[in-house]
Design a protein around this motif. Structure first.
Motif, PDB file in Angstrom:
ATOM      1  N   ARG A  73       0.623  -1.177  -0.007  1.00  0.00           N
ATOM      2  CA  ARG A  73      -0.023  -0.011  -0.008  1.00  0.00           C
ATOM      3  C   ARG A  73       0.849   1.159   0.000  1.00  0.00           C
ATOM      4  O   ARG A  73       0.220   2.375  -0.133  1.00  0.00           O
ATOM      5  CB  ARG A  73      -0.979  -0.023   1.217  1.00  0.00           C
ATOM      6  CG  ARG A  73      -1.775  -1.042   1.031  1.00  0.00           C
ATOM      7  CD  ARG A  73      -3.024  -1.049   2.245  1.00  0.00           C
ATOM      8  NE  ARG A  73      -4.036  -2.276   2.151  1.00  0.00           N
ATOM      9  CZ  ARG A  73      -5.266  -2.208   2.706  1.00  0.00           C
ATOM     10  NH1 ARG A  73      -5.722  -1.312   3.253  1.00  0.00           N
ATOM     11  NH2 ARG A  73      -5.936  -3.332   2.467  1.00  0.00           N
ATOM     12  N   LYS A 126      -7.373   1.536  -0.680  1.00  0.00           N
ATOM     13  CA  LYS A 126      -7.251   0.137  -0.732  1.00  0.00           C
ATOM     14  C   LYS A 126      -6.574  -0.720  -1.734  1.00  0.00           C
ATOM     15  O   LYS A 126      -6.149  -1.792  -1.332  1.00  0.00           O
ATOM     16  CB  LYS A 126      -9.071  -0.522  -0.619  1.00  0.00           C
ATOM     17  CG  LYS A 126      -9.704   0.049   0.495  1.00  0.00           C
ATOM     18  CD  LYS A 126     -11.200  -0.599   0.170  1.00  0.00           C
ATOM     19  CE  LYS A 126     -12.151   0.095   1.284  1.00  0.00           C
ATOM     20  NZ  LYS A 126     -13.450  -0.208   1.088  1.00  0.00           N
ATOM     21  N   SER A 127      -6.603  -0.239  -2.649  1.00  0.00           N
ATOM     22  CA  SER A 127      -5.874  -0.931  -3.774  1.00  0.00           C
ATOM     23  C   SER A 127      -5.135   0.152  -4.818  1.00  0.00           C
ATOM     24  O   SER A 127      -5.273   0.204  -5.928  1.00  0.00           O
ATOM     25  CB  SER A 127      -6.914  -1.735  -4.798  1.00  0.00           C
ATOM     26  OG  SER A 127      -7.848  -0.683  -5.477  1.00  0.00           O
ATOM     27  N   ASN A 185      -6.448  -5.501  -0.761  1.00  0.00           N
ATOM     28  CA  ASN A 185      -7.622  -5.525  -0.753  1.00  0.00           C
ATOM     29  C   ASN A 185      -8.472  -6.860  -0.947  1.00  0.00           C
ATOM     30  O   ASN A 185      -9.447  -6.958  -1.854  1.00  0.00           O
ATOM     31  CB  ASN A 185      -8.181  -4.410  -1.689  1.00  0.00           C
ATOM     32  CG  ASN A 185      -9.754  -3.982  -1.283  1.00  0.00           C
ATOM     33  OD1 ASN A 185      -9.945  -4.188  -0.311  1.00  0.00           O
ATOM     34  ND2 ASN A 185     -10.223  -3.672  -2.300  1.00  0.00           N
TER      35      ASN A 185
END
Length: 275
Positions: A73, A126-127, A185
């Motif tokens: 991330r 999240k991604s 995610n």
């Protein structure tokens, strides 16, 4: 003579060993069920109460450690596919930028299809690395003129840059970019793991994401091993219209599914700047 306590300890050890053996056997079975078939992996799919065992061509499987997911991330790692492992369906458009991607806000992936537009909103918190990969590939016109090459109940798989033109080939579903990147995610605590509208990445093993993705048109229950890159925020009706005629059953009875009966073309795929 053996004391009662010694017998109890021996029995406890035996039970523990049996339990460990059962767990090991179960783990082996799970690995075998998810072993690659060609370039694919087994999936457990539940649609409208029906259980399907499906083998996904050209991309699908597991989870990274929590530590690895957290690292992905903040720092994206692009793993190049070695030259001797590339195939004629590998499309080399270079690597995404090595700078850290934005980790807040959203981007929208817009698909201009022959059944109408589809918009997929990507949550960068999240991604972020998946969004960065798709942003790079879209900037290279990676998916333009490609066809969605495979259907399962409630699922449509697209993203092979070599799936073009009339008809289908045995190689459809094996194409992708010249790099791979880690999972992120994963919907491990959600049921269904992949509800209608979700768009997730296909893979051929842990942390082997590329360009292929599947759009969920009905709630399905898959093992939570596939990165959720975003959710359809408009155009889900167009996807349902595109898949209404079903598939040709080319892969039935095993591994299941087939080519869409209607050609579903991605005329152009673009990604907006982060907002």
């Amino acid at each position: 003579m053996t004391s009662t306590k010694e017998r109890q300890r021996a029995a406890a050890r035996a039970r523990l060993e049996k339990e460990m053996a059962q767990r090991a056997a179960a783990a082996r079975k799970r690995r075998q069920m998810q072993a690659a078939v060609g370039a694919g992996v087994a999936l457990l799919l539940v649609v409208a109460g029906t259980v399907w065992l499906i083998s996904q061509l050209g991309d699908d499987d597991k989870t990274p450690s929590a530590k690895g997911a957290e690292a992905a991330r903040t720092t994206c790692v692009w793993n190049e596919v070695p030259a001797d492992q590339r195939t004629p369906t590998t499309k080399d458009v270079g690597l995404p930028p090595t700078t850290n991607p934005p980790t807040s806000g959203t981007q929208v992936m817009n698909l201009d299809t022959n059944f109408g537009p589809v918009a997929v909103t990507m949550d960068l918190a999240k991604s972020p690395c998946s969004a960065a990969a798709f942003t790079h590939l879209a900037s290279k016109n990676f998916w333009d003129g490609t066809k969605c090459h495979r259907m399962f109940p409630g699922m449509l798989q697209c993203g092979d840059p070599s799936a073009k033109g009339k008809g289908y080939r045995e190689t459809d579903g094996t194409g992708g970019p010249s790099f791979r990147y880690a999972n992120e995610n994963l919907p491990v605590n959600q049921r269904p793991a992949y509800p209608a509208g979700v768009v997730a990445l296909a893979n051929s093993g842990p942390d082997t994401n590329g360009s292929q993705f599947f759009a969920i048109t009905e709630d399905v229950e898959l093992s939570p091993d596939y990165t959720v890159i975003g959710k359809v925020t408009s155009g889900l009706d167009n996807l349902k219209k595109a898949t209404a005629k079903g598939h040709d059953g080319a892969f039935d009875p095993q591994p299941g599914g087939g080519h869409p009966k209607d050609d579903i073309e991605i005329k152009k795929l673009t990604v907006t700047a982060a907002q």
